[in-house]
Design a protein around this motif. Structure first.
Motif, short mmCIF file in Angstrom:
data_model
loop_
_atom_site.label_atom_id
_atom_site.label_comp_id
_atom_site.label_asym_id
_atom_site.label_seq_id
_atom_site.Cartn_x
_atom_site.Cartn_y
_atom_site.Cartn_z
N PHE A 66 1.02 -1.29 -0.20
CA PHE A 66 0.08 -0.12 0.07
C PHE A 66 0.83 1.41 -0.10
N ALA A 67 -0.27 2.69 -0.68
CA ALA A 67 1.04 3.74 -0.32
C ALA A 67 0.46 4.32 0.28
N VAL A 68 0.81 5.72 1.10
CA VAL A 68 0.65 6.57 2.17
C VAL A 68 0.36 7.82 0.81
N VAL A 69 -0.60 8.64 0.59
CA VAL A 69 -0.38 10.33 0.62
C VAL A 69 -1.05 10.45 1.36
N THR A 70 -0.40 11.50 1.59
CA THR A 70 -0.11 13.02 2.92
C THR A 70 -0.49 13.86 3.11
N THR A 71 -0.57 14.65 3.60
CA THR A 71 -0.80 16.41 3.47
C THR A 71 1.13 16.90 3.40
N LEU A 72 1.12 17.32 3.76
CA LEU A 72 2.62 17.94 2.96
C LEU A 72 4.16 16.69 3.21
N SER A 73 4.80 17.63 2.89
CA SER A 73 6.32 16.58 2.96
C SER A 73 6.77 16.48 4.22
N VAL A 74 6.45 17.21 5.05
CA VAL A 74 7.23 17.79 6.16
C VAL A 74 6.81 16.20 6.86
N SER A 75 5.13 16.39 6.62
CA SER A 75 5.05 15.11 7.82
C SER A 75 5.70 14.07 7.01
N ILE A 76 6.24 13.25 6.24
CA ILE A 76 6.70 11.64 5.44
C ILE A 76 7.05 11.19 6.25
N VAL A 77 8.66 11.54 7.14
CA VAL A 77 9.16 10.94 7.84
C VAL A 77 9.08 10.39 9.10
N PRO A 78 7.97 10.86 9.86
CA PRO A 78 7.33 10.54 10.85
C PRO A 78 6.37 9.50 10.57
N ILE A 79 5.71 10.02 9.17
CA ILE A 79 4.50 8.68 9.17
C ILE A 79 6.02 7.26 8.81
N GLU A 80 7.08 7.51 8.06
CA GLU A 80 7.99 6.21 7.33
C GLU A 80 8.54 5.78 8.89
#
Lengths: 243, 243, 243, 243, 243, 243
Positions: free
Chosen positions: D111-125
């Motif tokens: 599955f892929a995740v689509v989030t709001t801002l790129s600042v949140s990519i690493v916290p989700i990872e």
């Protein structure tokens, strides 16, 4: 076919034992060309010895390559200098450590390694991680038997190795054993009988893999890290090794 | 304090550049003792060169150790011979590759490496995996600039490195750059300015880490693979290196 | 240079001990500015305490940042609030947990952590995984000594920590120890002597790393998760912390 | 049964949207008790906002717990404060991020995740790695739509999210999409229709999981890191939160 | 809603026990349609039995799918045939192994599995790795109780399972237990009471997850490996199963 | 020696092609005994076909084992039923997928797989992860050529495979190619010539590995998951397969 088997240390009795183990499993028309360097340590126990075994070993590889070797086997369980040998040799190269791990993976979900001294545990673990097979390994154990003590084949050394096999079965849930030193090549059958599980000697394993590569017509890829070394000047004692 | 910085290749201009980079960041009372071996390759590009750079480099380590070095820095980004050096040196030893990775980890969640030739990508990836920091690395890229081309500091070489940094930002989501060759030590500031992200030179990074270890009174542990090499005979050209 | 060392809990004796440990290793011209928040828990033991230590700790970071700190050190082994601090501070930020892990990685292939209570084992393991260094860690052990019991420096607490070090050497094949609490900062030397292996205190380790970053001119990258927080309204008790 | 759904930010329209999404899937006899803190940020975008959302959110958890909640849902995709909430709540706690990941794992290999801002990519990872599910994730993408822009439900925001879904299918070989923000809860059906693959909203996913835990009679284990916080003093603004 | 629960072996008492466990947790309006194949082994212990349980199990899946099942549960802890079932069924499919792992992950940082025979340890470890949840698992232990011995519910079997739970708590630092066999479905409550930690039965867990997927309107993605099987000829005994 | 090569599907032309590929590399005194089941699918494309190919394939294994096979090769790249075959056969068993991966690992640091349909990508990735060799794989690509289209050996199919090899070299940094279908066995030499890198056919690779195991006297370990299946009743169509 001509298989070059290089013992990277300078101990002739060990070279002879390795050659015998190789010949015992080689195909009838395979010539085992066993060599050892004229420079370097009498045994390889840890990172420092490795570093000084490599130049002489690579010298053997280059000479045997020119002499028409169809494949090379590096008969030290640390796979000493394997990456450099792949880059410089025309023929394919196999280390007895990787040979043991790959063959064990075909007959067991998990295997354990029993090596000589604990100073070698981390180098072997590094290799397992590099090869990708760390997840298949139930543990690396040291019998605390120096390499050259194996040349005397005394009961004490075998007893210590045997104890570690017992512990690996009981505590690590291992299904097979890979012997972690070329000097243990003559112990595999006896230990397999005693413990009732497959015991793999890397020298014999490497011979069948090397013969396989030759028969498949496969050589080391030149597209990545094993591209031929760029021509350049080397100085001093090692100048003659320049690519 | 006395820091021994060894350039494992035999190119004196590169040793000078490395020494300058080290001195630029060293503490006022730190003496930078820059050395290079008298034997081995003029540059290290891939596994084969590495193998022949190590003996001479270890010779420098042993001599500098005897001369009272408080710490050693191996100034080749592949961390050539680092494990062997740790085993033999009394003082702690740091590679500039690992130094770059550890320092980058303190200022970015992900960093990319830009190195010289693609033949070095896999050796660097092996190290990242061995150190445990592969998950922090956004990618290793090669500028396809030979090591010695960096000695001329021509615009073309810098342009190629700069292009890879641009690509790493756009395609690999990197947050920082680690320069993948000791010969790039003089480019960090310029590239950081141009690209607006931290650019780390391993030589400078290693100096601060080495000074840190000395000030903390920490030395390489002798409990595992870095136990002092056992005394044994070495033969031939390399006999004088025996432990 | 000015190093801000924040003890994220409100116990003044612990702040004093941390400041002393920092000063003992800091460079002569480094000013250690030790602070502690006026709000939050007296000690941090597990996830819940962490959550309430962070706002006050970030307040200290913001104030010290405005006061001209060159770097910040978060002196709680869980690296409490480290990611948030990196995003908001102009100066670079280091946690004593990561500092201990990175420094240990330079002198040992494997290190073990001995912390206070078992409730902290998983948070530390989470960090090791996040940093990428889990593969270097031989195990995280708890001495079952509460944080504030360390303030009394009784023999019983030291005995329990010492027992875990003995167990880590015997059972986990560790080569070095990272002390898992800022309150253990004064025990490193004694334990290293007693057990004959490197023992790392994260506070001292962090001081040398922070000084290193400052001397290298490196700051937290703004390209990824540590971009400055977007301006927005915060309400209620915490309104004054809005970015 | 009584499900407490806490929106950790202070934006009432978002709380209402989350409550509606929860009610739409809840069992007939489930009461959705939607709350939001009175202190903290209006939206959570990155690590800094997270830190200041947690205390208020934990306040809601404690109050709802005392009011008899059977389970808690933290309706921020970063699973803000989840570990602390588990330690302090009597009832089980689920984050909408982990809920989305676990449910997606039941209907797709990747599955892929689509989030709001790129600042949140690493916290989700970081979370994916912590949960163990990183290997199931084909990638985390940011639509570069601020959280509060979702409150206006404009075509532009949906278009950007939709573009990232298209890219995730074409470039990342994803089989399903997890929407990476509680504010996207009302978009799942429309996007699933448009793109022809399962699109998972974490709020709805968490409701079914929370109801499941309650019906199974399962509560957070107290044996490890989620042991109840030890009693101790908290000072200052946050004193009332002491365990 | 209609839930098809298939016991992949042919033992009717086990099917009845599984059905009872499913009904005990199912929603009031959920119909549990429990089936078992007419061909295959009486119990599944290891890879060989699995292979022959799958065709009959997939027959049940296809029939129940045609009969209007809203979701399918495969009630064997090895998740026998789960991937194939996902590809062929219109309705979503859940294995009780994965159900147990996902639910355990919501209430504990680490869980252990206690299964029947040691021959099943590696198959379960393979699944944990495939699902991504291996890092959450503190260990897989076998009680050495054959599957059908559980049908007699004798004290000896429960005692052996209980001993392994005790060992998992003491030696593996587990926080929760997942019971590793559908035949243990009736033991969860008793063992949870005895050991004071959450004990999860996969059958019950799977029921709540399956109901959740149905209520969320989610079905298996067709974009990747679960695309409907291509039409083609099957021969011989199994011809009637062709897609 | 007698090697049993089983094509797990029922297409006789494919069995003939596989037998020819095996004979081309086999030792002079090796008899290739090629078999195919009388029940099951005409080709294996994805998880569902796999499930119905396994019983017939295991029937062949059991019969050939009784007929005195020295080793078995499963000639489907998904290694269909490999684990079950290992448990039931007296002789060792090798899958052509694993054979290709292990042999590729001896001549390249990274290899890519080019298979038939994208539905097979995830099953192959699962195997790579299970074997531990995922880190060696640069990527699995599908040419979108159905298995039986390979039987016609048309230029279009070869062109599509060739395109994916080109892409794998350019985009994935691969050093070697493993052909991902037994039906590609006759293409390896041509593709290696065209692309200038090693191209590995799993059938030929498996023959040399199987001969190697036999010559080494190694058999599947019975200590773990490959213990002989326990005697038990099987019912219905598959009753005759009971252990």
């Amino acid at each position: 076919m001509r298989l070059h088997v290089v013992n990277p240390n300078t101990t002739a009795t060990m070279t002879a034992k390795i050659a015998a183990a190789a010949r015992a499993v080689a195909l009838p028309d395979t010539v085992i060309d066993a060599r050892q360097p004229t420079m370097g340590p009498v045994s390889i126990e840890g990172f420092y010895d490795e570093a000084f075994a490599v130049p002489g070993m690579l010298g053997c590889i280059r000479e045997a390559d020119r002499d028409g070797a169809d494949a090379h086997i590096i008969a030290c369980f640390d796979d000493t200098g394997l990456d450099a040998a792949r880059a410089v040799a025309q023929a394919p190269v196999i280390g007895i450590g990787e040979a043991g791990f790959h063959i064990a993976s075909l007959i067991a979900a998990r295997f354990a390694v029993v090596t000589t001294l604990s100073v070698s545990i981390v180098p072997i673990e590094h290799n397992l991680t590099k090869y990708g097979l760390a997840a298949r390994c139930a543990g690396v154990r040291a019998a605390e038997v120096p390499v050259l003590a194996l040349e005397e084949r005394n009961a004490d050394a075998i007893g210590k190795i045997s104890s570690e096999i017992t512990a690996a079965i009981r505590e690590d849930r291992t299904e097979a054993i890979v012997l972690g030193c070329a000097g243990m090549a003559d112990l595999a059958a006896e230990l397999a009988d005693r413990h009732g599980l497959p015991v793999i000697d890397g020298v014999a394993a490497a011979v069948t893999l090397a013969e396989g590569l030759v028969r498949l017509g496969l050589k080391t890829s030149r597209l990545g890290p094993y591209a031929s070394p760029r021509a350049k000047a080397y100085s001093g004692l090692l100048a003659s090794f320049q690519p």
